[in-house]
Design a protein around this motif. Structure first.
Motif, PDB file in Angstrom:
ATOM      1  N   PRO A 120      47.551  46.329  45.941  1.00 28.59           N
ATOM      2  CA  PRO A 120      46.268  46.925  46.354  1.00 28.59           C
ATOM      3  C   PRO A 120      45.101  45.952  46.258  1.00 28.59           C
ATOM      4  O   PRO A 120      44.170  46.021  47.074  1.00 28.59           O
ATOM      5  N   VAL A 121      45.142  45.028  45.287  1.00 31.72           N
ATOM      6  CA  VAL A 121      44.077  44.027  45.210  1.00 31.72           C
ATOM      7  C   VAL A 121      44.105  43.123  46.435  1.00 31.72           C
ATOM      8  O   VAL A 121      43.060  42.802  47.019  1.00 31.72           O
ATOM      9  N   ALA A 122      45.302  42.723  46.873  1.00 33.18           N
ATOM     10  CA  ALA A 122      45.434  41.883  48.061  1.00 33.18           C
ATOM     11  C   ALA A 122      44.918  42.604  49.308  1.00 33.18           C
ATOM     12  O   ALA A 122      44.243  42.006  50.154  1.00 33.18           O
ATOM     13  N   VAL A 123      45.221  43.893  49.419  1.00 33.77           N
ATOM     14  CA  VAL A 123      44.732  44.677  50.565  1.00 33.77           C
ATOM     15  C   VAL A 123      43.213  44.797  50.520  1.00 33.77           C
ATOM     16  O   VAL A 123      42.531  44.627  51.535  1.00 33.77           O
ATOM     17  N   ALA A 124      42.668  45.069  49.328  1.00 32.65           N
ATOM     18  CA  ALA A 124      41.216  45.191  49.187  1.00 32.65           C
ATOM     19  C   ALA A 124      40.511  43.881  49.525  1.00 32.65           C
ATOM     20  O   ALA A 124      39.433  43.883  50.137  1.00 32.65           O
ATOM     21  N   THR A 183      53.311  41.133  48.635  1.00 34.75           N
ATOM     22  CA  THR A 183      51.865  41.034  48.450  1.00 34.75           C
ATOM     23  C   THR A 183      51.244  40.220  49.567  1.00 34.75           C
ATOM     24  O   THR A 183      50.179  40.563  50.103  1.00 34.75           O
ATOM     25  N   VAL A 184      51.921  39.141  49.964  1.00 28.06           N
ATOM     26  CA  VAL A 184      51.427  38.291  51.049  1.00 28.06           C
ATOM     27  C   VAL A 184      51.404  39.056  52.369  1.00 28.06           C
ATOM     28  O   VAL A 184      50.433  38.995  53.133  1.00 28.06           O
ATOM     29  N   LEU A 185      52.479  39.801  52.663  1.00 30.59           N
ATOM     30  CA  LEU A 185      52.535  40.579  53.898  1.00 30.59           C
ATOM     31  C   LEU A 185      51.444  41.648  53.910  1.00 30.59           C
ATOM     32  O   LEU A 185      50.820  41.897  54.953  1.00 30.59           O
ATOM     33  N   ALA A 186      51.204  42.291  52.773  1.00 31.33           N
ATOM     34  CA  ALA A 186      50.154  43.307  52.695  1.00 31.33           C
ATOM     35  C   ALA A 186      48.785  42.687  52.954  1.00 31.33           C
ATOM     36  O   ALA A 186      47.951  43.268  53.663  1.00 31.33           O
ATOM     37  N   PHE A 187      48.546  41.519  52.379  1.00 31.39           N
ATOM     38  CA  PHE A 187      47.280  40.816  52.607  1.00 31.39           C
ATOM     39  C   PHE A 187      47.099  40.502  54.080  1.00 31.39           C
ATOM     40  O   PHE A 187      46.033  40.732  54.662  1.00 31.39           O
ATOM     41  N   MET A 188      48.138  39.988  54.722  1.00 28.91           N
ATOM     42  CA  MET A 188      48.057  39.626  56.134  1.00 28.91           C
ATOM     43  C   MET A 188      47.814  40.854  57.006  1.00 28.91           C
ATOM     44  O   MET A 188      46.994  40.827  57.940  1.00 28.91           O
ATOM     45  N   MET A 189      48.504  41.947  56.717  1.00 26.41           N
ATOM     46  CA  MET A 189      48.314  43.171  57.500  1.00 26.41           C
ATOM     47  C   MET A 189      46.896  43.706  57.350  1.00 26.41           C
ATOM     48  O   MET A 189      46.289  44.174  58.319  1.00 26.41           O
ATOM     49  N   ALA A 190      46.353  43.635  56.136  1.00 26.31           N
ATOM     50  CA  ALA A 190      44.996  44.131  55.909  1.00 26.31           C
ATOM     51  C   ALA A 190      43.976  43.301  56.684  1.00 26.31           C
ATOM     52  O   ALA A 190      43.031  43.845  57.264  1.00 26.31           O
ATOM     53  N   VAL A 191      44.175  41.984  56.708  1.00 22.10           N
ATOM     54  CA  VAL A 191      43.232  41.114  57.419  1.00 22.10           C
ATOM     55  C   VAL A 191      43.261  41.377  58.914  1.00 22.10           C
ATOM     56  O   VAL A 191      42.216  41.430  59.577  1.00 22.10           O
ATOM     57  N   THR A 192      44.469  41.548  59.481  1.00 23.92           N
ATOM     58  CA  THR A 192      44.593  41.670  60.929  1.00 23.92           C
ATOM     59  C   THR A 192      44.389  43.089  61.453  1.00 23.92           C
ATOM     60  O   THR A 192      43.925  43.271  62.577  1.00 23.92           O
ATOM     61  N   LEU A 218      37.219  58.044  61.032  1.00 31.17           N
ATOM     62  CA  LEU A 218      37.232  56.612  60.739  1.00 31.17           C
ATOM     63  C   LEU A 218      37.751  56.363  59.323  1.00 31.17           C
ATOM     64  O   LEU A 218      38.583  55.466  59.099  1.00 31.17           O
ATOM     65  N   ALA A 219      37.277  57.179  58.356  1.00 28.51           N
ATOM     66  CA  ALA A 219      37.738  57.030  56.974  1.00 28.51           C
ATOM     67  C   ALA A 219      39.220  57.359  56.849  1.00 28.51           C
ATOM     68  O   ALA A 219      39.963  56.687  56.123  1.00 28.51           O
ATOM     69  N   THR A 220      39.664  58.396  57.570  1.00 23.98           N
ATOM     70  CA  THR A 220      41.077  58.768  57.546  1.00 23.98           C
ATOM     71  C   THR A 220      41.939  57.659  58.143  1.00 23.98           C
ATOM     72  O   THR A 220      42.999  57.311  57.604  1.00 23.98           O
ATOM     73  N   PHE A 221      41.492  57.097  59.250  1.00 23.51           N
ATOM     74  CA  PHE A 221      42.202  56.002  59.913  1.00 23.51           C
ATOM     75  C   PHE A 221      42.408  54.833  58.949  1.00 23.51           C
ATOM     76  O   PHE A 221      43.525  54.356  58.746  1.00 23.51           O
ATOM     77  N   PHE A 222      41.331  54.387  58.320  1.00 27.33           N
ATOM     78  CA  PHE A 222      41.421  53.262  57.404  1.00 27.33           C
ATOM     79  C   PHE A 222      42.241  53.631  56.160  1.00 27.33           C
ATOM     80  O   PHE A 222      43.028  52.819  55.662  1.00 27.33           O
ATOM     81  N   ALA A 280      45.674  51.741  55.261  1.00 23.09           N
ATOM     82  CA  ALA A 280      45.673  50.976  54.012  1.00 23.09           C
ATOM     83  C   ALA A 280      46.767  51.456  53.066  1.00 23.09           C
ATOM     84  O   ALA A 280      47.461  50.647  52.431  1.00 23.09           O
ATOM     85  N   THR A 281      46.959  52.768  52.984  1.00 22.34           N
ATOM     86  CA  THR A 281      48.007  53.323  52.121  1.00 22.34           C
ATOM     87  C   THR A 281      49.386  52.877  52.591  1.00 22.34           C
ATOM     88  O   THR A 281      50.251  52.511  51.779  1.00 22.34           O
ATOM     89  N   ALA A 282      49.595  52.907  53.906  1.00 17.62           N
ATOM     90  CA  ALA A 282      50.884  52.478  54.455  1.00 17.62           C
ATOM     91  C   ALA A 282      51.128  51.000  54.176  1.00 17.62           C
ATOM     92  O   ALA A 282      52.255  50.588  53.853  1.00 17.62           O
ATOM     93  N   ILE A 283      50.095  50.179  54.296  1.00 25.13           N
ATOM     94  CA  ILE A 283      50.240  48.738  54.038  1.00 25.13           C
ATOM     95  C   ILE A 283      50.571  48.482  52.571  1.00 25.13           C
ATOM     96  O   ILE A 283      51.421  47.651  52.254  1.00 25.13           O
ATOM     97  N   VAL A 284      49.904  49.178  51.673  1.00 27.12           N
ATOM     98  CA  VAL A 284      50.201  49.033  50.239  1.00 27.12           C
ATOM     99  C   VAL A 284      51.651  49.426  49.962  1.00 27.12           C
ATOM    100  O   VAL A 284      52.363  48.741  49.205  1.00 27.12           O
ATOM    101  N   ALA A 285      52.119  50.516  50.579  1.00 26.90           N
ATOM    102  CA  ALA A 285      53.505  50.955  50.386  1.00 26.90           C
ATOM    103  C   ALA A 285      54.479  49.892  50.869  1.00 26.90           C
ATOM    104  O   ALA A 285      55.498  49.618  50.219  1.00 26.90           O
ATOM    105  N   VAL A 286      54.177  49.277  52.010  1.00 20.57           N
ATOM    106  CA  VAL A 286      55.023  48.199  52.536  1.00 20.57           C
ATOM    107  C   VAL A 286      55.059  47.026  51.557  1.00 20.57           C
ATOM    108  O   VAL A 286      56.124  46.448  51.289  1.00 20.57           O
ATOM    109  N   GLY A 287      53.911  46.675  50.995  1.00 22.42           N
ATOM    110  CA  GLY A 287      53.857  45.578  50.041  1.00 22.42           C
ATOM    111  C   GLY A 287      54.732  45.826  48.830  1.00 22.42           C
ATOM    112  O   GLY A 287      55.512  44.963  48.409  1.00 22.42           O
TER     113      GLY A 287
END
Length: 315
Positions: free
Chosen positions: A233-237, A265-274, A293-297, A301-308
């Protein structure tokens, strides 16, 4: 051959010491710059030829005939071969909604297109091998599909800005192109894309070179390794405020991985950036009201953290 050239230039001509901070950083920068731009030029041209069969109007038409689930899958797959950036979010969103494409399907496309693209695939393949490249593409598609399905199930159409429903974008007929016209398009698209992204690529390689040459080997492994439960989650944030594309962030990803950061963690960071960025949020606020908009993000973000976390556990 490229590695030998970089070694000769840095260690023989410039007389920097192998293993030194400056020598390793400059060697990384020269080698990756040449390799990445060669890869980008060839592959973007080839994929641009494929993209010539999928202009925005044709993409819109394909998606308008598909509904939930099938539509989400089709939208995520089309996101790979269709152009998307934050500046095109508003007209694409309006065009899809006006054509009757379900909201969740539209959002699957908007997630997939910046996150899963030919640049990410080829650069990851060249730097990490085909397994990591396919892992990223597969998980990116899953994030796009399931996030779109979840948002579609929430029935949040009322949180689309009112003016969007009143727009009439139309359906322009698409003339069939000859091969010569497709080659011209591919050449122009390649030149235009490289012109737009080269600063991000160079900056990304520069940051990656600094990390490669100067960051201690165990620093990131200690603070963002498998043993830190909050690393993902820190990487995503950290990734959300950054504004870059796959070409700019992958050299950073390569350096982070080399320094010991866990691959999930690296994949989560990359997904969050892109896939998630503050500039994108500002632009999408023109078509999405704050709850959507808040729901979308939040869902993405939750899905990306789960993937990480998943890939940290299995890789």
């Amino acid at each position: 051959m490229l590695k030998a050239f970089a070694d000769y230039l840095v260690f023989n001509l410039l007389h920097l010491t192998p293993g030194s901070h400056s020598g390793e950083a400059l060697n990384f920068f020269i080698y990756d710059t040449i390799k990445i731009f060669l890869l980008l030029t060839v592959i973007i041209f080839v994929v641009a030829l494929i993209r010539s069969w999928f202009p925005p109007e044709k993409t819109k038409r394909i998606l308008s005939h598909n509904r939930e689930y099938v539509g989400n899958v089709m939208a995520a797959l089309l996101g790979i071969v269709t152009p998307f950036c934050s500046c095109s979010a508003v007209p694409l969103f309006i065009g899809f909604v006006e054509s009757g494409v379900p909201l969740g399907v539209t959002l699957s496309f908007l997630i997939s297109s910046p996150m899963v693209n030919e640049v990410a695939l080829i650069m990851l393949w060249g730097m990490f091998g085909w397994k990591i490249a396919l892992v990223y593409i597969g998980t990116g598609l899953l994030v796009a599909i399931f996030a779109g399905i979840i948002i579609g199930r929430l029935k949040m159409e009322k949180y689309v800005q009112d003016y969007v429903w009143k727009m009439q974008v139309g359906n322009t007929e698409i003339a069939e192109q000859r091969w010569s016209e497709r080659f011209v398009y591919a050449r122009q698209y390649t030149a235009g894309l490289l012109k737009k992204i080269w600063p991000y690529v160079v900056v990304g390689i520069g940051i990656g070179a600094f990390i490669h040459g100067y960051v201690p080997q165990d620093f990131l492994a200690r603070w963002a390794g498998r043993n830190n439960p909050f690393a993902v989650p820190v990487a995503v944030a950290l990734g959300v405020p950054l504004y870059s594309n796959a070409a700019g962030v992958i050299p950073i990803v390569q350096a982070l991985t080399a320094k010991g950061m866990a691959i999930g963690t690296v994949l989560a960071f990359m997904m969050a950036v892109t896939a998630l960025s503050l500039p994108e949020a500002i632009i999408l606020s023109n078509v999405l009201k704050k709850p959507l908009l808040a729901t979308f993000f939040g869902v993405v973000a939750t899905a990306i953290v789960a993937v990480g976390y998943l890939f940290n556990a299995i890789l």
